[in-house]
Design a protein around this motif. Sequence first.
Motif, PDB file in Angstrom:
ATOM      1  N   ASP A 180      41.512  39.353  33.663  1.00 28.12           N
ATOM      2  CA  ASP A 180      40.540  39.269  34.752  1.00 28.12           C
ATOM      3  C   ASP A 180      39.142  39.704  34.334  1.00 28.12           C
ATOM      4  O   ASP A 180      38.160  39.207  34.859  1.00 28.12           O
ATOM      5  N   CYS A 210      33.743  40.506  36.519  1.00 27.61           N
ATOM      6  CA  CYS A 210      34.906  41.252  36.975  1.00 27.61           C
ATOM      7  C   CYS A 210      35.109  42.462  36.059  1.00 27.61           C
ATOM      8  O   CYS A 210      34.961  42.358  34.842  1.00 27.61           O
ATOM      9  N   LYS A 241      41.453  47.061  39.678  1.00 25.38           N
ATOM     10  CA  LYS A 241      41.751  46.761  41.075  1.00 25.38           C
ATOM     11  C   LYS A 241      41.629  48.026  41.912  1.00 25.38           C
ATOM     12  O   LYS A 241      41.925  49.123  41.432  1.00 25.38           O
ATOM     13  N   GLY A 285      44.774  46.769  45.717  1.00 24.06           N
ATOM     14  CA  GLY A 285      45.120  45.684  44.804  1.00 24.06           C
ATOM     15  C   GLY A 285      44.071  44.597  44.695  1.00 24.06           C
ATOM     16  O   GLY A 285      44.320  43.548  44.106  1.00 24.06           O
ATOM     17  N   LYS A 286      42.889  44.820  45.248  1.00 24.75           N
ATOM     18  CA  LYS A 286      41.800  43.838  45.223  1.00 24.75           C
ATOM     19  C   LYS A 286      40.978  44.010  43.942  1.00 24.75           C
ATOM     20  O   LYS A 286      40.615  45.136  43.583  1.00 24.75           O
ATOM     21  N   LEU A 287      40.678  42.894  43.260  1.00 29.19           N
ATOM     22  CA  LEU A 287      39.848  42.964  42.058  1.00 29.19           C
ATOM     23  C   LEU A 287      38.491  43.571  42.385  1.00 29.19           C
ATOM     24  O   LEU A 287      37.916  43.308  43.446  1.00 29.19           O
TER      25      LEU A 287
END
Length: 143
Positions: free
Chosen positions: A3, A65, A69, A73-75
């Motif tokens: 990510d 990015c 997280k 659990g959100k980037l």
Amino acid sequence: MQDRYLFKAKRKDNGEWVEGFYFCMTHTDGRHTHHFIIPLGADLSLGTPVEKIQVEVDQSTICQCTGLKDKNGKLIWENDVCDRKEEYPEIVKYNKGDWTLDYSYSKDRESGYCYCNLGFYVLERKCVEVIGNVFDNPELLEV
């Protein structure tokens, strides 16, 4: 694919966010540079013209990015506004070789004056929550 190699930005054509792989091109005259993202899930088959898959984006909204997280659990992205239950929300910034939570704006200082390490609060304390970003939610940064 990790990510942390992803980017997001607002499309020039409609202002919507797009995530994917960032690149830029400078015209041969050297005066005009265009910024693009190839969206995740784009058809990258041989023979597909790049013009059909690339999306031109607003350079001022390009965010990388972090690869981390939040507690939900959100980037977490550069320029996200995060809450870790302190006096002021903090902005995710890359500073001195590391991802940080910057609250310099609350002290009327230039970015990078007051900050703490993002990774520590995400991985060790598990207390960081993304509550918006500086582009869509500027009201979160009102002191």
